[in-house]
Design an enzyme around this catalytic site. Structure first.
Site, PDB file in Angstrom:
ATOM      1  N   GLU A 146       1.449  -0.592  -5.036  1.00  0.00           N
ATOM      2  CA  GLU A 146       0.568   0.507  -5.419  1.00  0.00           C
ATOM      3  C   GLU A 146       1.459   1.732  -5.538  1.00  0.00           C
ATOM      4  O   GLU A 146       1.899   2.283  -4.530  1.00  0.00           O
ATOM      5  CB  GLU A 146      -0.506   0.751  -4.348  1.00  0.00           C
ATOM      6  CG  GLU A 146      -1.431   1.887  -4.715  1.00  0.00           C
ATOM      7  CD  GLU A 146      -2.125   2.533  -3.515  1.00  0.00           C
ATOM      8  OE1 GLU A 146      -3.167   3.168  -3.724  1.00  0.00           O
ATOM      9  OE2 GLU A 146      -1.638   2.430  -2.386  1.00  0.00           O
ATOM     10  N   ASP A 185       0.838  -1.196   0.000  1.00  0.00           N
ATOM     11  CA  ASP A 185       0.000   0.000   0.000  1.00  0.00           C
ATOM     12  C   ASP A 185       0.878   1.254   0.000  1.00  0.00           C
ATOM     13  O   ASP A 185       1.874   1.324   0.726  1.00  0.00           O
ATOM     14  CB  ASP A 185      -0.886  -0.018   1.258  1.00  0.00           C
ATOM     15  CG  ASP A 185      -1.830   1.161   1.323  1.00  0.00           C
ATOM     16  OD1 ASP A 185      -2.592   1.349   0.357  1.00  0.00           O
ATOM     17  OD2 ASP A 185      -1.808   1.895   2.334  1.00  0.00           O
TER      18      ASP A 185
END
Ligand code: MG
Length: 532
Positions: free
Chosen positions: A229, A187
């Protein structure tokens, strides 16, 4: 997918591991190979679980660690791999590390976070949620210092330059690998590895952290992967892939944005531009492609004028837009439920170079609820059937933790799994067929691609070649039908075999391809050469 919104197995109104485990055969049956779970750790749930208080546990609303292991076991027995989110850019401010850090300057955990005595001058710069979040530095009354938070104020950033923090991250990776997880979606990767604090300056060193995590992961489990990401500019892509020794995969945010520009303009050129933007990547690395994900459709890399074009086509109302850069809608309502256009978009996704990722519910064309705040609009419960609570939960409707889309053309009575299972012409059955064919055509994912010139600027055509052969995909991005012509002389094709539709082979023998395409039509062909 979010465990909370997929299937409630114990009737308390919240999706859980028991419910998800029951539905694994549905996911496997569609042909998916991997499930990506959004955070499921203990959390105050102020940012949909991206505010973690214990990385080594399972939130009690979703089940127990035992339920998780049963889930992994079932997934493996159905041939499914499981990836999970690694959310270590920040913790919840309720995390015991932060509680200890704030209350005692001498705490072991003090340096796990980033502190400043005075509010830095640039505190209002670089917020991740413009319009909702005002600053990246907040004052903590207990610590009597300011702490850095790239995201919301209740998510203090971890100080990655502290080796003890990196050790903890490896411990987190180690635990979940041991429990059978096959990889992590990292993330907010660019923020995770950035140098934090007022003296922060970008240096090459920061990317070394990625290699550190990769080495640890590979030592523990040879075939596990890291998928980042990272919505970053193309000049930094190399820093994430390294020489094939950092991230295995990156989400292709650039392609995603140009793909939507192409869909909005109904022109192939922007898509080709988006495909040509990224530099070549190492052989053992891969792009992950997507249409929609659990966040807003981020259009921040387009020019203001280009972004307006996409807004105009797909999110004309102000409350469909978010953070001054994106769209908080699912795909089906963005195209007004146009079946031809939807199937064309998924056919495109499944034929682009890279690994396709599809969000739960998009396989049946679920809609959104714009009355919910920010990104919650696209995080509504899965619509399983026309039964009460869309078959998601047996709890009383007022106990279901997020409203189910009930009204209009995308309400659960019209859009649900049970109805689409029975209908051979449904989106669900199209996606299943398309995934099956995609798995029979490894060229799409692994081969080298080339644009194929045609006589129509609305048609995107590309070929992909690999050891197993050559395939050609053709997509009409416009609603107008056309007579397509393309010279396929270079391919020495004797004939083309239609892979998706019930259509006779097209003989070529050196002649150009001529094809009638309907509006938003698509074709996948396998090239059969003369000598075969
Ligand atoms: Mg439950």
């Amino acid at each position: 997918m979010e465990v909370e919104t997929f299937k409630d197995g114990n009737g308390d109104g919240i999706g859980d591991f028991r419910g998800l485990t029951e539905q694994l055969s549905y996911i496997a049956g569609l042909g998916f190979t991997t499930i990506w779970l959004l955070p499921f750790h203990p959390t105050p749930f102020r940012d949909d679980g991206y505010d973690v208080t214990d990385y080594f546990g399972v939130d009690s609303r979703l089940g127990t660690l035992g339920d998780f292991v049963t889930f992994i076991n079932q997934a493996h027995s159905l041939g499914l791999r499981v990836m999970i989110d690694l959310v270590v850019n920040h913790t919840s401010n309720q995390h015991p590390w932060f509680q200890s850090a704030r209350s005692d300057p001498k705490s072991y955990y003090r340096d796990f976070y980033v502190w400043e005595k005075h509010k830095p001058k640039d505190a209002n710069q670089g917020v991740v949620f413009p319009g909702v979040q005002k600053s990246t530095w907040s004052f903590d009354r207990t610590a009597r210092q300011y702490y850095f938070h790239r995201f919301y104020h209740f998510q203090p950033d971890l100080n990655i330059s502290n080796p003890a923090v990196r050790e903890e991250i490896c411990r987190i990776i180690g635990l979940w690998l041991q429990l059978g997880v096959s990889g992590f979606r990292v993330d907010a990767a660019p923020f995770l590895i950035e140098m934090k604090g007022v003296d922060a300056s970008k240096s090459l060193e920061e990317y070394h952290y990625l290699r550190e995590f990769r080495e640890f992961l590979s030592w523990r489990t040879g075939d596990a992967i890291l998928l980042a990401e990272a919505n970053v500019t193309m000049d930094t892509i190399e820093d994430y892939f390294g020489d094939g020794d950092k991230m295995h995969m990156l989400f292709n945010f650039m392609l995603n944005q140009y793909l939507f520009l192409a869909l909005a303009r109904k022109e192939a050129a922007p898509l080709l531009e988006g495909m040509l933007k990224p530099p070549p990547i190492p052989e053992n690395c891969q792009w992950a492609n997507f249409l929609r994900n659990h966040d807003e459709l981020d259009l921040g890399r387009l020019s203001d004028a280009q972004r307006e074009e996409v807004f105009h086509e797909f999110a004309p109302q102000r409350n469909m837009q978010l953070y001054q850069r994106g769209i908080r809608r699912r795909l089906a309502p963005m195209v007004n439920g146009d079946f031809q256009r939807l199937t064309m978009a998924y056919s495109l996704l499944l034929s682009l170079p890279g690994t396709p990722v599809i969000r739960y519910g998009d396989e049946i064309g679920m809609g959104e609820d714009l009355s919910l705040k920010e990104r919650d609009s696209i995080r509504t419960p899965m619509q399983w059937s026309a039964d009460a609570n869309a078959g998601f939960s047996s709890a009383p409707p007022n106990k279901v933790f997020r409203p189910i889309v009930s009204d209009g053309p995308f309400g659960y009575e019209r859009v649900n799994v049970a109805a689409q299972r029975r209908d051979p012409h449904s989106l669900l059955n199209f996606i299943e067929r398309c995934i099956r064919m995609r798995r029979e055509c490894p060229e799409f994912g692994r081969g080298s691609w080339k644009s194929v010139e045609t006589n129509n600027p609305a048609v995107f055509a590309h070929s992909v070649q690999w050891a197993t052969g050559t395939v050609i995909a053709i997509h009409n991005l416009a609603e107008k039908s056309c007579r397509l012509k393309a010279d396929l002389g270079d391919y020495k094709a004797e004939r083309l075999v239609n892979l998706l539709q019930d259509e006779k082979d097209i003989p070529l023998r050196g002649k150009p391809l001529q094809l009638n395409l309907k509006g938003y039509d698509h074709r996948w062909f396998r090239v059969v050469r003369a000598e075969q």
